[in-house]
Design a protein around this motif. Structure first.
Motif, PDB file in Angstrom:
ATOM      1  N   GLY A  44      -3.412 102.094  64.575  1.00 43.94           N
ATOM      2  CA  GLY A  44      -4.104 103.126  63.818  1.00 43.94           C
ATOM      3  C   GLY A  44      -4.584 104.238  64.721  1.00 43.94           C
ATOM      4  O   GLY A  44      -4.424 105.432  64.416  1.00 43.94           O
ATOM      5  N   PHE A  45      -5.179 103.875  65.858  1.00 43.92           N
ATOM      6  CA  PHE A  45      -5.595 104.862  66.851  1.00 43.92           C
ATOM      7  C   PHE A  45      -4.394 105.699  67.293  1.00 43.92           C
ATOM      8  O   PHE A  45      -4.461 106.936  67.367  1.00 43.92           O
ATOM      9  CB  PHE A  45      -6.186 104.156  68.078  1.00 43.92           C
ATOM     10  N   ALA A  46      -3.311 105.006  67.621  1.00 44.45           N
ATOM     11  CA  ALA A  46      -2.118 105.686  68.117  1.00 44.45           C
ATOM     12  C   ALA A  46      -1.548 106.651  67.081  1.00 44.45           C
ATOM     13  O   ALA A  46      -1.131 107.762  67.408  1.00 44.45           O
ATOM     14  CB  ALA A  46      -1.067 104.650  68.521  1.00 44.45           C
ATOM     15  N   MET A  47      -1.552 106.226  65.810  1.00 48.67           N
ATOM     16  CA  MET A  47      -0.976 107.054  64.756  1.00 48.67           C
ATOM     17  C   MET A  47      -1.782 108.331  64.566  1.00 48.67           C
ATOM     18  O   MET A  47      -1.226 109.424  64.401  1.00 48.67           O
ATOM     19  CB  MET A  47      -0.942 106.247  63.454  1.00 48.67           C
ATOM     20  N   ILE A  48      -3.104 108.219  64.583  1.00 45.22           N
ATOM     21  CA  ILE A  48      -3.960 109.403  64.483  1.00 45.22           C
ATOM     22  C   ILE A  48      -3.731 110.316  65.687  1.00 45.22           C
ATOM     23  O   ILE A  48      -3.655 111.542  65.553  1.00 45.22           O
ATOM     24  CB  ILE A  48      -5.445 108.986  64.387  1.00 45.22           C
ATOM     25  N   GLY A  49      -3.584 109.718  66.864  1.00 46.97           N
ATOM     26  CA  GLY A  49      -3.337 110.500  68.068  1.00 46.97           C
ATOM     27  C   GLY A  49      -2.031 111.268  68.007  1.00 46.97           C
ATOM     28  O   GLY A  49      -1.950 112.421  68.439  1.00 46.97           O
ATOM     29  N   ILE A  50      -0.990 110.644  67.466  1.00 50.71           N
ATOM     30  CA  ILE A  50       0.310 111.313  67.345  1.00 50.71           C
ATOM     31  C   ILE A  50       0.197 112.541  66.444  1.00 50.71           C
ATOM     32  O   ILE A  50       0.761 113.600  66.730  1.00 50.71           O
ATOM     33  CB  ILE A  50       1.368 110.326  66.816  1.00 50.71           C
ATOM     34  N   VAL A  51      -0.538 112.410  65.349  1.00 52.67           N
ATOM     35  CA  VAL A  51      -0.743 113.550  64.453  1.00 52.67           C
ATOM     36  C   VAL A  51      -1.523 114.649  65.169  1.00 52.67           C
ATOM     37  O   VAL A  51      -1.202 115.842  65.035  1.00 52.67           O
ATOM     38  CB  VAL A  51      -1.486 113.106  63.175  1.00 52.67           C
ATOM     39  N   MET A  52      -2.519 114.287  65.963  1.00 56.60           N
ATOM     40  CA  MET A  52      -3.319 115.269  66.690  1.00 56.60           C
ATOM     41  C   MET A  52      -2.475 116.044  67.700  1.00 56.60           C
ATOM     42  O   MET A  52      -2.704 117.235  67.934  1.00 56.60           O
ATOM     43  CB  MET A  52      -4.488 114.576  67.389  1.00 56.60           C
ATOM     44  N   ILE A  53      -1.488 115.378  68.277  1.00 56.77           N
ATOM     45  CA  ILE A  53      -0.578 116.066  69.200  1.00 56.77           C
ATOM     46  C   ILE A  53       0.176 117.176  68.478  1.00 56.77           C
ATOM     47  O   ILE A  53       0.326 118.294  68.984  1.00 56.77           O
ATOM     48  CB  ILE A  53       0.405 115.054  69.818  1.00 56.77           C
ATOM     49  N   HIS A  54       0.629 116.889  67.261  1.00 54.99           N
ATOM     50  CA  HIS A  54       1.417 117.869  66.510  1.00 54.99           C
ATOM     51  C   HIS A  54       0.544 118.966  65.894  1.00 54.99           C
ATOM     52  O   HIS A  54       1.022 120.078  65.672  1.00 54.99           O
ATOM     53  CB  HIS A  54       2.222 117.153  65.418  1.00 54.99           C
ATOM     54  N   ILE A  55      -0.713 118.661  65.619  1.00 57.54           N
ATOM     55  CA  ILE A  55      -1.607 119.683  65.064  1.00 57.54           C
ATOM     56  C   ILE A  55      -1.827 120.807  66.068  1.00 57.54           C
ATOM     57  O   ILE A  55      -1.991 121.972  65.686  1.00 57.54           O
ATOM     58  CB  ILE A  55      -2.952 119.046  64.638  1.00 57.54           C
ATOM     59  N   HIS A  56      -1.817 120.477  67.340  1.00 58.09           N
ATOM     60  CA  HIS A  56      -2.001 121.515  68.364  1.00 58.09           C
ATOM     61  C   HIS A  56      -0.951 122.614  68.232  1.00 58.09           C
ATOM     62  O   HIS A  56      -1.278 123.810  68.254  1.00 58.09           O
ATOM     63  CB  HIS A  56      -1.940 120.900  69.757  1.00 58.09           C
ATOM     64  N   SER A  57       0.317 122.234  68.074  1.00 57.18           N
ATOM     65  CA  SER A  57       1.376 123.237  67.954  1.00 57.18           C
ATOM     66  C   SER A  57       1.230 124.039  66.666  1.00 57.18           C
ATOM     67  O   SER A  57       1.590 125.222  66.618  1.00 57.18           O
ATOM     68  CB  SER A  57       2.754 122.572  68.011  1.00 57.18           C
ATOM     69  N   TYR A  58       0.684 123.414  65.616  1.00 56.89           N
ATOM     70  CA  TYR A  58       0.442 124.103  64.345  1.00 56.89           C
ATOM     71  C   TYR A  58      -0.605 125.194  64.518  1.00 56.89           C
ATOM     72  O   TYR A  58      -0.418 126.342  64.083  1.00 56.89           O
ATOM     73  CB  TYR A  58       0.003 123.065  63.309  1.00 56.89           C
ATOM     74  N   PHE A  59      -1.695 124.886  65.183  1.00 55.59           N
ATOM     75  CA  PHE A  59      -2.729 125.889  65.434  1.00 55.59           C
ATOM     76  C   PHE A  59      -2.234 126.960  66.400  1.00 55.59           C
ATOM     77  O   PHE A  59      -2.552 128.143  66.267  1.00 55.59           O
ATOM     78  CB  PHE A  59      -3.991 125.219  65.990  1.00 55.59           C
ATOM     79  N   GLN A  60      -1.458 126.545  67.385  1.00 55.16           N
ATOM     80  CA  GLN A  60      -0.922 127.496  68.352  1.00 55.16           C
ATOM     81  C   GLN A  60       0.043 128.474  67.695  1.00 55.16           C
ATOM     82  O   GLN A  60       0.147 129.634  68.108  1.00 55.16           O
ATOM     83  CB  GLN A  60      -0.222 126.736  69.480  1.00 55.16           C
ATOM     84  N   PHE A  61       0.731 128.033  66.654  1.00 53.99           N
ATOM     85  CA  PHE A  61       1.675 128.882  65.933  1.00 53.99           C
ATOM     86  C   PHE A  61       0.964 130.066  65.285  1.00 53.99           C
ATOM     87  O   PHE A  61       1.475 131.186  65.287  1.00 53.99           O
ATOM     88  CB  PHE A  61       2.396 128.044  64.865  1.00 53.99           C
TER      89      PHE A  61
END
Length: 364
Positions: free
Chosen positions: A54-71
C-alpha cells in the motif's frame, strides 16, 4: 543528461557509504534488526507486507503526480521542487513492490493460469484501450511493440518487468529454494543489481530493453524469495535500533531536500540502499500505525493491480485541466492523489464484489 547520470551514480555510491556505516554501527554496537519475515501468516498471507505494498502503491502515484504538476507549472519553482521532493522520497516504491511480489509467489498448480487471468489479460485489455485513446495512427506492429515493452503508458513498463520475474521464478524455483545456496544467490544478485545501477550493463543491453531490465531490480526480487525462506525474524529490536534508523532517516531526508530543491535531480526507481532502509524503517514502526490506517494501506496493497492499470488513464485525462482548479497547489495535489488511488480502488472493489455475487449465484 550527463550531470543527472553522474548525480544518480553518486547517490548510489552514497547509499553504499551509508549502508556501510549502518553495518559497522550494527556490528560494533550489536544492535538487533527486526528484518521482515512472514512468520505470522494469516490465511497464508502476511498483512504487513500488504501494508508495505500500500505504501509502495501510493508512492508510485506520487512519482507520476510530479510530472503532472510540472506539465502545467514548470516555472512555479517552489511547487515543482516540492512535488519533486515527494517524488524522490517515494523512489523506494517499485523495488518494494517487486520484493513483496516475490514474497507472495508460490510455484503450484495453476501458476500460469493465475498469472494470465489476473495480470496478463487485464494488462492486455487496458493496453488496447490505452492505445486507442492515446494514439491516433493505429498500427498492429506498433501496438505489439508497446504491449511487449509496456509503452502504452509510461507506468505500464512494470507489467513486462514483473512477467520476466515470474518466468525467472518458475524456471529457477528449485535453485532459489536451496537454503545452502541462499546467501550466495543473494550476494550474486546484489552485485549484478549494483553493476546495472551504475550503468555498466547499459552498453551490453539493447536500448529498448533498459526500461524493463530485470537487472535493475534483481536483488529485491531475490531478497523477497530469501525472506520467505527464513524461518523467523529477530523480535528484540530496542531503542538503539529505532534511534539509529531515525538518524539515518533524517540524513536521507536532508539529502533528498538538497537534491530536490537545490540540484533539481529526479532520481531513478532502482537504487539499492534507500528502498531497503525505508522498508526496515516502515516495518519497525508498523505497530505505531492506527488500525484504521493500517487497514486502509493493506486494502490499497491488495488492490494494487487496478491502481497500476487505471491510474495512468486517470492522470492522462487529468492533463486536460490544471490541477490548481481544485483550490491551489496543496489541495490540488491532495485531490489528485486521492483520485488516482481512490478511483481504481473503488472500481476494483466493485469488480471483486461483482465476481463474488456472480460466483455465488452461478454455483447456488
Amino acid at each position: 543528461m550527463f550531470q543527472k547520470d553522474v548525480c544518480n551514480m553518486e547517490w548510489e555510491l552514497l547509499g553504499i557509504i551509508l549502508a556501510g556505516l549502518a553495518s559497522l554501527t550494527h556490528y560494533f554496537f550489536k544492535i538487533p534488526v527486526d528484518f521482515p519475515s512472514p512468520s505470522n501468516l494469516k490465511d497464508n498471507r502476511e498483512i504487513r507486507f500488504d501494508i508495505l505494498r500500500g505504501f509502495a502503491m501510493i508512492g508510485i502515484v506520487m512519482i507520476h503526480i510530479h510530472s503532472y504538476f510540472q506539465f502545467f507549472h514548470p516555472k512555479d519553482h517552489l511547487v515543482i521542487h516540492s512535488t519533486l521532493f515527494l517524488s524522490n522520497i517515494s523512489r523506494f516504491s517499485v523495488p518494494i513492490f517487486i520484493l513483496t511480489s516475490a514474497i507472495f509467489l508460490k510455484k503450484k498448480s495453476g501458476y500460469w493460469k493465475s498469472k494470465l487471468n489476473h495480470l496478463v489479460l487485464p494488462y492486455f485489455i487496458f493496453s488496447i484501450f490505452g492505445y486507442l485513446i492515446k494514439y491516433q495512427n493505429y498500427s498492429f506492429s506498433e501496438f505489439t511493440f508497446f504491449f511487449l515493452f509496456g509503452k502504452v503508458f509510461t507506468p505500464f513498463y512494470f507489467v513486462p518487468l514483473l512477467i520476466q520475474f515470474y518466468i525467472l521464478f518458475y524456471v529457477l524455483n528449485s535453485v532459489f529454494i536451496r537454503e545452502t545456496w541462499n546467501f550466495w544467490i543473494l550476494l550474486l544478485s546484489f552485485v549484478i543489481n549494483l553493476v546495472s545501477n551504475l550503468g555498466y550493463l547499459d552498453p551490453i543491453l539493447p536500448n529498448v530493453y533498459h526500461s524493463i531490465s530485470i537487472f535493475n531490480y534483481l536483488f529485491f526480487f531475490v531478497l523477497g524469495i530469501s525472506i520467505v525462506q527464513r524461518k523467523s525474524s529477530v523480535q528484540n529490536s530496542n531503542q538503539n535500533t529505532n534511534f539509529i534508523l531515525f538518524v539515518f532517516f533524517l540524513v536521507v531526508v536532508v539529502l533528498m531536500i538538497l537534491f530536490s530543491y537545490l540540484l533539481e535531480i529526479d532520481f531513478k526507481n532502482h537504487h539499492l540502499f534507500y528502498p531497503i532502509f525505508m522498508m526496515m524503517f516502515v516495518w519497525i514502526h508498523l505497530h505505531n500505525f492506527r488500525p484504521k490506517i493500517a487497514k486502509i494501506l493493506s486494502y490499497i496493497g491488495n488492490h494494487s493491480l487496478y491502481i497500476f492499470l487505471l491510474h495512468p488513464f486517470i492522470i492522462h485525462f487529468m492533463h486536460s485541466f490544471d490541477p490548481y482548479i481544485f483550490g491551489g497547489p496543496i489541495l490540488g495535489y491532495i485531490i489528485t492523489l486521492l483520485l488516482n488511488v481512490g478511483l481504481p480502488v473503488l472500481i476494483s472493489s466493485i469488480v471483486q464484489k461483482g465476481k463474488i455475487l456472480y460466483q455465488s449465484h452461478h454455483f447456488s
